[in-house]
Design a protein around this motif. Structure first.
Motif, mmCIF file in Angstrom:
data_model
loop_
_atom_site.group_PDB
_atom_site.id
_atom_site.type_symbol
_atom_site.label_atom_id
_atom_site.label_comp_id
_atom_site.label_asym_id
_atom_site.label_seq_id
_atom_site.Cartn_x
_atom_site.Cartn_y
_atom_site.Cartn_z
ATOM 1 N N SER A 1 0.809 -0.995 0.030
ATOM 2 C CA SER A 1 0.057 -0.185 0.034
ATOM 3 C C SER A 1 0.845 1.322 0.031
ATOM 4 O O SER A 1 1.157 1.703 -1.080
ATOM 5 C CB SER A 1 -1.107 0.093 1.333
ATOM 6 N N ILE A 2 1.423 1.583 1.010
ATOM 7 C CA ILE A 2 2.188 2.768 1.057
ATOM 8 C C ILE A 2 3.346 2.444 0.330
ATOM 9 O O ILE A 2 4.186 3.484 -0.402
ATOM 10 C CB ILE A 2 2.558 3.119 2.790
ATOM 11 N N GLY A 3 4.009 1.329 0.451
ATOM 12 C CA GLY A 3 5.432 1.094 -0.324
ATOM 13 C C GLY A 3 5.098 1.023 -1.830
ATOM 14 O O GLY A 3 6.047 1.486 -2.607
ATOM 15 N N ILE A 4 4.167 0.645 -2.361
ATOM 16 C CA ILE A 4 3.839 0.817 -4.017
ATOM 17 C C ILE A 4 3.205 2.072 -4.338
ATOM 18 O O ILE A 4 3.271 2.454 -5.480
ATOM 19 C CB ILE A 4 3.262 -0.336 -4.387
ATOM 20 N N GLY A 5 2.931 2.969 -3.477
ATOM 21 C CA GLY A 5 2.163 4.168 -3.557
ATOM 22 C C GLY A 5 3.304 5.213 -4.236
ATOM 23 O O GLY A 5 4.421 5.242 -3.493
ATOM 24 N N SER A 6 2.945 5.821 -5.194
ATOM 25 C CA SER A 6 3.754 7.044 -5.472
ATOM 26 C C SER A 6 3.748 8.323 -4.227
ATOM 27 O O SER A 6 2.934 7.894 -3.358
ATOM 28 C CB SER A 6 3.362 7.885 -6.611
ATOM 29 N N GLN A 7 4.567 9.122 -4.454
ATOM 30 C CA GLN A 7 4.621 10.184 -3.340
ATOM 31 C C GLN A 7 3.229 10.677 -3.182
ATOM 32 O O GLN A 7 2.609 10.961 -2.184
ATOM 33 C CB GLN A 7 5.681 11.281 -3.714
ATOM 34 N N GLU A 8 2.670 10.989 -4.239
ATOM 35 C CA GLU A 8 1.259 11.504 -4.242
ATOM 36 C C GLU A 8 0.353 10.309 -3.611
ATOM 37 O O GLU A 8 -0.789 10.737 -2.804
ATOM 38 C CB GLU A 8 0.653 11.582 -5.577
ATOM 39 N N GLY A 9 0.441 9.207 -4.104
ATOM 40 C CA GLY A 9 -0.366 7.976 -3.569
ATOM 41 C C GLY A 9 -0.177 8.023 -1.857
ATOM 42 O O GLY A 9 -1.178 7.732 -1.046
ATOM 43 N N LYS A 10 1.030 7.982 -1.618
ATOM 44 C CA LYS A 10 1.221 8.004 0.032
ATOM 45 C C LYS A 10 0.470 8.998 0.694
ATOM 46 O O LYS A 10 -0.032 8.862 1.732
ATOM 47 C CB LYS A 10 2.852 8.164 0.296
ATOM 48 N N ASN A 11 0.520 10.325 0.054
ATOM 49 C CA ASN A 11 -0.063 11.323 0.659
ATOM 50 C C ASN A 11 -1.670 11.015 1.085
ATOM 51 O O ASN A 11 -2.348 11.375 1.893
ATOM 52 C CB ASN A 11 0.134 12.639 0.089
#
Length: 540
Positions: free
Chosen positions: A404-414
């Protein structure tokens, strides 16, 4: 204003941890054992005092123990807190800079004691440009100088918008510098500071004990108003057993989790082969954490080399959203090379070096779409290798966090951290909503790959701190083994169950329960990502 201030307390933790990792002076590294919690912090008291230098009944004891129990601050060792250690001006600048999301800066700072390229350079430039920290007026920022009490409240007051304020004078009001008087009134009127014996001690250096008191006041609300608190279990005096997962209905076979106590490349290959599943496709990604320098507990190349070659894989990762050495692509590639990942398999790719791609979330509780690294779609299948450990915000980190967090882009992490509310900052989300968003994002990844994904967790170096912390706490639990499954929920549940059975688990359990870490498993099971009931198969 209250939300912003509470977020600042959260950021204080991560900023100190990250900056101390990035070549901070040794004296400042001792201040780095501070960890963030949700902005809606769990309001709970500590059940014991682990620190030999924090006696009962002092003015700071309750605040220190509250911060420790809630994961806001940790000790400088397992038995010391160092309440009289001071904080530097560079660290406080970095706190604010992280709170603002680490905005881009241009040009130098104009300060002769702030060279380019240091861990605090961008923070000092940003703080000066926005008028939060103006330096001493002679071209000196005072980088390593301890921050004084009047400087600290002035900086926080400016960051909070410089509100008008009035309050009863302290007995030493005449010794408060002119620039700080409104800020001190603001701090007193909002109960951020109270002084000692009706004295403020404006030129006194801000200590860790004082910081703990201020943080407790921020995180429990301004002007006596407590923030909303997620339904998080209070930290018990002794670790409790996790809630027993529901029994699957008759005729439903529980997923298998394979276990070996052999933490070696041979053990890694054994649990992988026990899965009896071959990833399909020519382009297989091996997702892992590259680890924050200088001393994080990332999975070592010699441990994973054989399994990476077995799947003919490409090591993949995404940039971080919180700063540090892996927030920018060029620096991240250097870290990957330094840690030995670029020579494994087909090489190493930062999936979000070219931004994001969006994949749908079907049946999620919080998200309808998930922003992953743009190169996620280049791969046919994933082997997910996770170092199981505690985590400062999620409670623990394993397979679910990695996908989840690990595969998320920086935008996705936010977006995951804020339950879809912010594309640009990870601050301000509620804890349970964050955990539910992690489950949603993980499900979208598994769905997109149509199940062409396998999971291996390594339970070694079982620190309460994640691999994003370059100076993690030493583990209290002995190494346990390697586990593998086709079900990430079953896998993480099995690892947590082993933690609860392990000797010396008190600090790890406190970290998990303080952040309601089990809720990501509850949410993931509820939306159909996997099962918390499993069959553990020992292959030793």
């Amino acid at each position: 204003m209250k939300t912003k201030l509470r977020a600042l307390g959260v950021v204080l933790a991560l900023a100190l941890a990250v900056t101390a990792c990035a070549s901070a002076p040794a004296s400042e590294q001792r201040q780095a054992n501070v960890f963030p919690v949700s902005t809606a912090a769990t309001i709970t008291a500590a059940s014991e005092d682990p620190f030999t230098d924090v006696p009962a009944g002092t003015w700071y004891t309750d605040a220190v123990l509250w911060c420790w129990a809630n994961g806001v601050m940790d000790g400088t060792s397992s038995v010391t807190f160092s309440p009289n250690d001071t904080m530097s001006r560079a660290m406080l600048a970095t706190v604010l800079y992280r709170a603002a999301g680490g905005p881009a800066t241009s040009g130098g700072t104009g300060f002769t004691d702030v060279p380019d390229g240091r861990w605090y350079s961008d923070a000092a430039a940003w703080a000066a440009a926005n008028g939060y920290i103006s330096g001493y007026g002679n071209g000196i920022f005072g980088t390593n100088d301890p921050v004084t009490r009047e400087q600290a409240v002035t900086i926080l007051w400016r960051y909070s918008g410089s509100p008008a304020a009035s309050a009863e004078d302290f007995a030493d009001e005449s010794s408060i510098s002119t620039f700080a008087r409104t800020a001190v009134d603001w701090a007193r009127s909002t109960s951020v500071v109270e002084g000692s014996g009706d004295r403020f001690d404006p030129q006194g250096e801000l200590t860790r004990a004082q910081a703990a008191v201020i943080l407790q006041r921020y995180l429990t609300g301004q002007e006596g108003e407590a923030p909303s608190v997620p339904e998080t279990p209070a930290i018990p005096e002794t670790p409790s057993e996790p809630e027993t997962p529901s029994i699957p209905s008759e005729g439903t076979e529980a997923p298998k989790v394979y276990f070996t106590s052999d933490i070696s490349s041979d053990g890694m290959m054994a649990v992988y082969e026990a899965l009896g599943v071959t990833l399909e496709g020519d382009n297989i990604a091996v997702k892992l954490s590259t680890g924050e320098p200088p001393a994080s507990n990332y999975l070592r190349p010699e441990l994973i080399k054989d399994v990476v070659e077995a799947v003919d894989g490409t090591i993949v990762e995404c940039n971080t959203a919180y700063g540090g050495s892996r927030s920018e692509t060029a620096m991240h590639y250097q870290v990957a090379e330094d840690h030995g990942f670029t020579d494994l398999g087909k090489g190493f790719v930062i999936m979000d070096e070219d931004g994001s791609m969006v994949i749908p979330v079907e049946g999620g509780q919080r998200l309808t779409e998930n922003y992953v690294g743009a190169h996620f779609g280049d791969f046919d299948g994933f082997l997910v290798l996770s170092h199981f450990k505690g985590h400062m915000i999620a409670g623990y980190g394993g397979a679910l966090k990695n996908i989840s967090i690990g595969i998320g882009s920086q935008e996705g992490k936010n977006l995951i951290h804020t339950a879809g509310r912010s594309h640009t900052s990870w601050f301000g989300g509620e804890q349970d909503a964050f955990l539910e968003s992690m489950a949603d994002a993980g499900k979208s990844v598994v769905d997109y790959l149509d199940g062409n994904i396998l999971f291996i967790n390594v339970m070694n170096r079982l620190s309460i701190d994640c691999d994003c912390n370059g100076n993690p706490a030493e583990p209290d639990i002995h190494d346990i083994g390697i586990l593998a499954s086709t079900d990430p929920v079953a896998l993480d549940q099995a690892c947590l169950d082993l933690i609860y059975q392990a000797e010396g688990n008190e600090s790890f359990v406190r970290r998990v329960e303080g952040q309601h870490g089990v809720h990501v498993l509850e949410a993931a099971e509820e939306i159909g990502l996997g099962s918390r009931t499993y069959e553990l198969v020992n292959i030793d």
